[in-house]
Design an enzyme around this catalytic site. Sequence first.
Site, PDB file in Angstrom:
ATOM      1  N   GLY A 251       1.002  -0.690   0.225  1.00  0.00           N
ATOM      2  CA  GLY A 251       0.014  -0.267  -0.292  1.00  0.00           C
ATOM      3  C   GLY A 251       0.612   1.189  -0.072  1.00  0.00           C
ATOM      4  O   GLY A 251       1.873   1.460   0.192  1.00  0.00           O
TER       5      GLY A 251
ATOM      6  N   GLN B 260       2.582  10.180   1.836  1.00  0.00           N
ATOM      7  CA  GLN B 260       3.837   9.148   1.531  1.00  0.00           C
ATOM      8  C   GLN B 260       4.922  10.252   0.523  1.00  0.00           C
ATOM      9  O   GLN B 260       6.057  10.014   0.687  1.00  0.00           O
ATOM     10  CB  GLN B 260       4.158   7.364   1.829  1.00  0.00           C
TER      11      GLN B 260
ATOM     12  N   CYS C 139       6.472  -0.661   7.497  1.00  0.00           N
ATOM     13  CA  CYS C 139       5.600   1.021   6.018  1.00  0.00           C
ATOM     14  C   CYS C 139       7.092   1.494   5.454  1.00  0.00           C
ATOM     15  O   CYS C 139       8.265   1.244   6.800  1.00  0.00           O
ATOM     16  CB  CYS C 139       5.571   1.851   7.930  1.00  0.00           C
ATOM     17  N   LEU C 140       6.529   1.699   4.566  1.00  0.00           N
ATOM     18  CA  LEU C 140       7.838   1.871   3.755  1.00  0.00           C
ATOM     19  C   LEU C 140       8.730   2.991   4.187  1.00  0.00           C
ATOM     20  O   LEU C 140       9.676   4.169   3.440  1.00  0.00           O
ATOM     21  CB  LEU C 140       7.440   2.137   2.243  1.00  0.00           C
TER      22      LEU C 140
ATOM     23  N   HIS D 286      -3.985   0.833   8.056  1.00  0.00           N
ATOM     24  CA  HIS D 286      -2.811   1.286   7.860  1.00  0.00           C
ATOM     25  C   HIS D 286      -2.694   2.629   6.775  1.00  0.00           C
ATOM     26  O   HIS D 286      -2.292   3.524   7.261  1.00  0.00           O
ATOM     27  CB  HIS D 286      -1.749   0.414   7.587  1.00  0.00           C
ATOM     28  N   GLU D 287      -3.734   2.573   5.788  1.00  0.00           N
ATOM     29  CA  GLU D 287      -3.462   3.954   4.277  1.00  0.00           C
ATOM     30  C   GLU D 287      -3.794   4.760   5.010  1.00  0.00           C
ATOM     31  O   GLU D 287      -3.591   6.062   5.687  1.00  0.00           O
ATOM     32  CB  GLU D 287      -3.651   2.714   3.647  1.00  0.00           C
TER      33      GLU D 287
ATOM     34  N   HIS E  55      -2.065   6.679   7.811  1.00  0.00           N
ATOM     35  CA  HIS E  55      -1.563   8.278   6.886  1.00  0.00           C
ATOM     36  C   HIS E  55      -2.307   9.036   6.781  1.00  0.00           C
ATOM     37  O   HIS E  55      -1.410  10.506   6.726  1.00  0.00           O
ATOM     38  CB  HIS E  55      -1.504   7.554   5.941  1.00  0.00           C
TER      39      HIS E  55
END
Length: 156
Positions: A46, A51, A90-91, A132-133, A136
Amino acid sequence: MSIRNIRELGDEILRKKSKEVREMTPRLQTLVEDMLETMYESYGVGLAAPQVGVLKRLVVIDVDDGQGPIVMINPEILETSGSQTGEEGCLSVPGKHAQVTRPDYVKAKALDINMEPFEIEGTGLLARCILHECDHLDGIMYVDKAEGPILNNEEE
Ligand code: GNR
Ligand code: NI
């Protein structure tokens, strides 16, 4: 299409609240394409617009379940139930993971790339990823919710 630079924990943009998307534009279409390319290149499941430094309520998801990429614009969680505790990464926190407890089922609504509304239900990793997204978009990072230590990926 281009790979975009992924912001990392400590970058204040990740802590800001993203703004609603009002209309689809060529620039936003390019952003979606770039976010998908950036997510796949990084082996993520995702990616949320903040981000890549864009404070808009837009996320892309592909948990490799065969249904292909999901684009969610202005996503809203409608319902959650159950509980799952599992590994999350997480990226924007590269090379790390931790245990996070989240609902095991989620029902959400969003607009698709054509600004048409749709609903989506998910369990397991898909539910975790949607939550999670969406976090953000409100400046929330998984490390805020982690139980126990943030571990390096080569550790257990
Ligand atoms: O690639 C990712 N993996 C992941 C694993 C468990 C729970 C959530 C995720 S999302 C993450 C990509 C990312 O940072 N999205 O914001
Ligand atoms: Ni993330």
